[in-house]
Design a protein around this motif. Structure first.
Motif, PDB file in Angstrom:
ATOM      1  N   PHE A 267       0.823  -1.215   0.000  1.00  0.00           N
ATOM      2  CA  PHE A 267       0.000   0.000   0.000  1.00  0.00           C
ATOM      3  C   PHE A 267       0.857   1.266   0.000  1.00  0.00           C
ATOM      4  O   PHE A 267       0.459   2.287  -0.566  1.00  0.00           O
ATOM      5  CB  PHE A 267      -0.943   0.000   1.197  1.00  0.00           C
ATOM      6  N   ASN A 268       2.023   1.181   0.618  1.00  0.00           N
ATOM      7  CA  ASN A 268       2.932   2.340   0.612  1.00  0.00           C
ATOM      8  C   ASN A 268       3.570   2.544  -0.759  1.00  0.00           C
ATOM      9  O   ASN A 268       3.859   3.671  -1.168  1.00  0.00           O
ATOM     10  CB  ASN A 268       4.029   2.160   1.664  1.00  0.00           C
ATOM     11  N   ALA A 269       3.784   1.423  -1.489  1.00  0.00           N
ATOM     12  CA  ALA A 269       4.459   1.498  -2.783  1.00  0.00           C
ATOM     13  C   ALA A 269       3.514   1.862  -3.923  1.00  0.00           C
ATOM     14  O   ALA A 269       3.942   2.424  -4.935  1.00  0.00           O
ATOM     15  CB  ALA A 269       5.128   0.156  -3.092  1.00  0.00           C
ATOM     16  N   LEU A 270       2.217   1.557  -3.780  1.00  0.00           N
ATOM     17  CA  LEU A 270       1.244   1.813  -4.860  1.00  0.00           C
ATOM     18  C   LEU A 270       1.111   3.303  -5.143  1.00  0.00           C
ATOM     19  O   LEU A 270       1.303   4.135  -4.246  1.00  0.00           O
ATOM     20  CB  LEU A 270      -0.120   1.233  -4.479  1.00  0.00           C
ATOM     21  N   PRO A 271       0.756   3.658  -6.399  1.00  0.00           N
ATOM     22  CA  PRO A 271       0.527   5.079  -6.716  1.00  0.00           C
ATOM     23  C   PRO A 271      -0.669   5.614  -5.938  1.00  0.00           C
ATOM     24  O   PRO A 271      -1.532   4.843  -5.509  1.00  0.00           O
ATOM     25  CB  PRO A 271       0.247   5.064  -8.228  1.00  0.00           C
ATOM     26  N   PRO A 272      -0.733   6.918  -5.739  1.00  0.00           N
ATOM     27  CA  PRO A 272      -1.849   7.513  -4.979  1.00  0.00           C
ATOM     28  C   PRO A 272      -3.199   7.189  -5.637  1.00  0.00           C
ATOM     29  O   PRO A 272      -3.293   7.006  -6.849  1.00  0.00           O
ATOM     30  CB  PRO A 272      -1.564   9.020  -5.012  1.00  0.00           C
ATOM     31  N   THR A 273      -4.231   7.122  -4.807  1.00  0.00           N
ATOM     32  CA  THR A 273      -5.588   6.887  -5.315  1.00  0.00           C
ATOM     33  C   THR A 273      -6.007   8.052  -6.193  1.00  0.00           C
ATOM     34  O   THR A 273      -5.870   9.216  -5.806  1.00  0.00           O
ATOM     35  CB  THR A 273      -6.586   6.749  -4.150  1.00  0.00           C
ATOM     36  N   GLN A 274      -6.492   7.745  -7.384  1.00  0.00           N
ATOM     37  CA  GLN A 274      -6.901   8.794  -8.320  1.00  0.00           C
ATOM     38  C   GLN A 274      -8.300   9.294  -7.978  1.00  0.00           C
ATOM     39  O   GLN A 274      -9.222   8.493  -7.834  1.00  0.00           O
ATOM     40  CB  GLN A 274      -6.880   8.255  -9.759  1.00  0.00           C
ATOM     41  N   LYS A 275      -8.406  10.601  -7.848  1.00  0.00           N
ATOM     42  CA  LYS A 275      -9.706  11.199  -7.581  1.00  0.00           C
ATOM     43  C   LYS A 275     -10.470  11.378  -8.882  1.00  0.00           C
ATOM     44  O   LYS A 275      -9.905  11.708  -9.913  1.00  0.00           O
ATOM     45  CB  LYS A 275      -9.543  12.550  -6.877  1.00  0.00           C
ATOM     46  N   ARG A 276     -11.747  11.182  -8.791  1.00  0.00           N
ATOM     47  CA  ARG A 276     -12.591  11.297  -9.981  1.00  0.00           C
ATOM     48  C   ARG A 276     -12.747  12.764 -10.373  1.00  0.00           C
ATOM     49  O   ARG A 276     -13.016  13.612  -9.528  1.00  0.00           O
ATOM     50  CB  ARG A 276     -13.977  10.714  -9.670  1.00  0.00           C
ATOM     51  N   ARG A 277     -12.542  13.050 -11.636  1.00  0.00           N
ATOM     52  CA  ARG A 277     -12.714  14.431 -12.121  1.00  0.00           C
ATOM     53  C   ARG A 277     -14.188  14.778 -12.174  1.00  0.00           C
ATOM     54  O   ARG A 277     -15.023  14.016 -12.644  1.00  0.00           O
ATOM     55  CB  ARG A 277     -12.103  14.556 -13.520  1.00  0.00           C
ATOM     56  N   ASN A 278     -14.495  15.971 -11.671  1.00  0.00           N
ATOM     57  CA  ASN A 278     -15.890  16.399 -11.629  1.00  0.00           C
ATOM     58  C   ASN A 278     -16.452  16.706 -13.004  1.00  0.00           C
ATOM     59  O   ASN A 278     -17.666  16.697 -13.207  1.00  0.00           O
ATOM     60  CB  ASN A 278     -16.041  17.640 -10.734  1.00  0.00           C
ATOM     61  N   ASP A 279     -15.569  17.028 -13.962  1.00  0.00           N
ATOM     62  CA  ASP A 279     -16.062  17.419 -15.280  1.00  0.00           C
ATOM     63  C   ASP A 279     -16.229  16.238 -16.228  1.00  0.00           C
ATOM     64  O   ASP A 279     -16.560  16.421 -17.393  1.00  0.00           O
ATOM     65  CB  ASP A 279     -15.121  18.450 -15.910  1.00  0.00           C
ATOM     66  N   VAL A 280     -15.985  15.013 -15.742  1.00  0.00           N
ATOM     67  CA  VAL A 280     -16.139  13.842 -16.594  1.00  0.00           C
ATOM     68  C   VAL A 280     -17.616  13.480 -16.684  1.00  0.00           C
ATOM     69  O   VAL A 280     -18.292  13.337 -15.675  1.00  0.00           O
ATOM     70  CB  VAL A 280     -15.344  12.639 -16.037  1.00  0.00           C
ATOM     71  N   LYS A 281     -18.116  13.341 -17.888  1.00  0.00           N
ATOM     72  CA  LYS A 281     -19.514  12.983 -18.094  1.00  0.00           C
ATOM     73  C   LYS A 281     -19.645  11.471 -17.987  1.00  0.00           C
ATOM     74  O   LYS A 281     -19.090  10.728 -18.790  1.00  0.00           O
ATOM     75  CB  LYS A 281     -19.981  13.465 -19.466  1.00  0.00           C
ATOM     76  N   THR A 282     -20.346  10.990 -16.967  1.00  0.00           N
ATOM     77  CA  THR A 282     -20.437   9.559 -16.700  1.00  0.00           C
ATOM     78  C   THR A 282     -21.705   8.935 -17.256  1.00  0.00           C
ATOM     79  O   THR A 282     -21.818   7.719 -17.293  1.00  0.00           O
ATOM     80  CB  THR A 282     -20.387   9.307 -15.186  1.00  0.00           C
TER      81      THR A 282
END
Length: 615
Positions: free
Chosen positions: A470-485
């Motif tokens: 968990f220390n080595a993994l890349p940071p958790t990516q936050k979801r962009r608010n402007d992405v149309k889902t």
């Protein structure tokens, strides 16, 4: 107390016994009978259950209690087993008094399906009753919603042809009005319909309030768990359940009984039944679920409630080296899922350090995989080795394989390393280095992508070196608010197509149903989106504008259907009769009467035949 009251026959509706009393007493006016039985001339007779039971029980004799009348001579037990304990007590109070909220509490008003209009009988039951008692009577098992067969003779029920024109009247069965022939139409669903009728009859025989919604829900979970339809986190696998339940019924059966399942509807009856919901579900649908679970009512009543995947605990320690061997000293179980087989695995850890795992549905004393032997086991191993016993003798004493004994004698473990599969440091370092190289070669990969693409390395480190991973993994990516889902255009087209299908089904329904945005949204399972995001769905919005009905439009359609039925049956068309059959209030009927007159003239072929209808 009355000088006499006819003894109710087995499974006779209280309504039927009162009808016979009215006949034998010689009363002409039903209000006289009501006053004698209930002390009031304004009581409205009820076929299914009734009210003012406290007064009635006192009038007809001390041998009858409110509970016995309710349990043996009403249809209440058909509903009672699936009501909450609190609701059951409320209904007991309702029948003692005026019963105004009775049918609402039962769910008959809001949750009715397969409603019956009138009284029903079995031709063979009528013959038997007449031979044994000298008269037929109204059986309560024949009046249940959704039940079309006699559970005893397995033949279709028939509607009694005599109906009361007054709300304050009692109908008594007479043989001369009954069709006693043995000619019946072919029914493709007879086998399952008879089975359901027998289950409904068993519901009527259960002791009053033996079951409740709370108890029934836990029993359902117990049966679903056996079929591997409950997840490790204790949730129902709704998609899998929908598929197996839908496939367990003949094609078209659920539609015939107004219980079609919509997978996309979050409130379809199957999801409501298997969730912690306070919504009412019709007892017929409970019987459908029990049919899928292959349970009859008597077996289901005796079934133990859900105790979890591995039971409620405590659990036995299977450390043969401990003094508490096979004693129930482990309080908790850690449930996980095997990522390969998807089977549920329970891990049991004792205070002696012994940790073992076993699969779901295996015997609790069956030792699966030992994860850690613990200090007590290792001490006993050392004691046995000092007694100069053979390897096999020590293995028998400790309940393990000879190779395991030999392994731990040659490589004794430290207290911090008490596990069956010690991880070599060199191997751990190798996996670390390999995973670092993977991340360097794929800097754009997220955590989820790394887990999917390099499952072997990821799972090894997750199990044996989670903190480092968990220390080595890349940071958790936050979801962009402007992405149309959400693709609203695509959703708009899908919704409009599904609404058209439901619309056609509603229009083809035997009993007219008003077509509104609400009913369409519920049937399709998209009501929330119609209420909150309709502006994003222009095609759907335009379609709803075209097909939804106002109250007046629905009243006109109901009247049209009545007129069409009269014409087909060659019945004289009278406007007052149309109004009555369509159930339209007088003030509303006056507004639509000119439209109906024009429709009748058009359908009957012109002015010359206008005399065939009367106002």
């Amino acid at each position: 107390m009355l000088p006499f009251f006819p003894t109710p026959y087995p499974n006779e509706l209280l309504y039927s016994a009162i009808s016979r009393y009215h006949f034998y007493s010689g009363n002409i006016d039903c209000k006289d009978t009501l006053e004698e039985l209930f002390g009031s001339r304004s009581v409205i007779p009820s076929v299914e259950i009734g009210s003012y039971f406290s007064v009635l029980a006192e009038q007809i004799g001390s041998q009858y209690s409110v509970e016995s009348l309710l349990a043996h001579h009403t249809i209440y037990p058909y509903y009672a087993s699936f009501l909450s304990e609190a609701r059951q007590q409320e209904i007991l109070q309702d029948v003692l008094e005026d019963g105004q909220a009775l049918y609402t509490r039962l769910g008959i008003v809001a949750g009715s399906i397969c409603r019956k209009d009138g009284l029903y009988y079995c031709a063979e039951c009528a013959k038997d009753d007449n031979a044994q008692y000298g008269e037929p009577y109204i059986h309560r098992e024949h009046q249940l919603q959704g039940i079309n067969y006699c559970p005893n003779h397995e033949i279709p029920l028939r509607q009694y042809p005599i109906k009361s024109d007054s709300r304050i009247a009692y109908v008594r069965f007479e043989m001369r009005h009954m069709n006693l022939t043995a000619i019946y139409e072919v029914d493709n669903y007879k086998e399952i319909a008879v089975e359901i009728a027998k289950q409904a009859y068993q519901l009527l025989q259960l002791p009053l309030h033996e079951l409740s919604r709370e108890v029934v829900s836990t029993k359902y979970r117990s049966l679903l768990r056996v079929r591997n339809l409950i997840t490790a986190s204790n949730h129902v696998r709704q998609k899998e359940l929908y598929k197996v339940v839908a496939s367990s019924f003949p094609s078209g059966f659920l539609q015939e009984y107004e219980s079609e399942l919509n997978e996309f509807d979050e409130y379809n009856w199957l999801k409501v039944l298997t969730r912690n919901s306070k919504r009412h579900v019709h007892p017929l649908r409970h019987l459908f679920l029990l049919h899928f679970l292959q349970q009859n009512i008597s077996e289901f009543a005796q079934l133990t409630t859900d105790q979890g995947t591995f039971g409620a605990g405590p659990f036995p320690c299977l450390n043969k080296a401990a003094l508490h061997y096979k004693q129930f000293v482990i309080q908790d179980v850690d449930v996980s899922r095997d990522y390969k087989t998807k089977n549920l695995i329970g891990t049991f850890t004792c205070s002696c350090g012994f940790t073992y795992a076993r699969k779901q549905a295996t015997d609790m004393f069956e030792l699966g995989r030992v994860k850690a032997f613990g200090e007590v086991w290792h001490q006993r191993l050392n004691e046995l080795s000092n007694d100069t016993l053979s390897i096999r003798a020590m293995a028998r004493e400790l309940g393990v394989d000879s190779k395991t004994v030999k392994k731990y004698l040659e490589q004794p473990l430290k207290e911090s390393e008490l596990q069956i599969c010690p991880i070599p440091t060199s191997q751990l370092l190798l996996y670390r280095a390999e995973f670092i190289e993977i991340m360097q070669n794929n800097p754009q990969f997220s955590r989820s992508q790394l887990r999917k693409a390099y499952q072997k390395q990821f799972m090894y480190l997750y199990r044996h070196d989670k903190q480092w991973l968990f220390n080595a993994l890349p940071p958790t990516q936050k979801r962009r608010n402007d992405v149309k889902t959400v693709d609203w255009n695509k959703r708009d087209k899908e919704y409009s197509m599904r609404i058209k299908e439901i619309y056609e089904q509603l229009r083809a329904s035997k009993k007219p149903i008003r077509i509104t945005s609400s009913i369409l949204g519920k049937r399709v399972g998209i009501l929330a989106n119609l209420e909150k995001h309709l502006e994003k769905l222009p095609i759907t919005k335009n379609l709803l504008t075209q097909i939804t009905e106002s109250v007046q439009e629905f009243q006109i359609r109901r009247c049209y259907k009545v007129i069409d039925d009269m014409k087909r049956e060659e019945v004289e068309i009278k406007l007052w009769h149309v109004q009555r059959l369509a159930g339209v209030k007088s003030k509303d009927f006056k507004k639509i009467q000119p439209i109906l007159v024009r429709y009748i003239e058009k359908e009957l072929g012109g002015i010359d035949e206008r005399q065939r209808y009367k106002t």
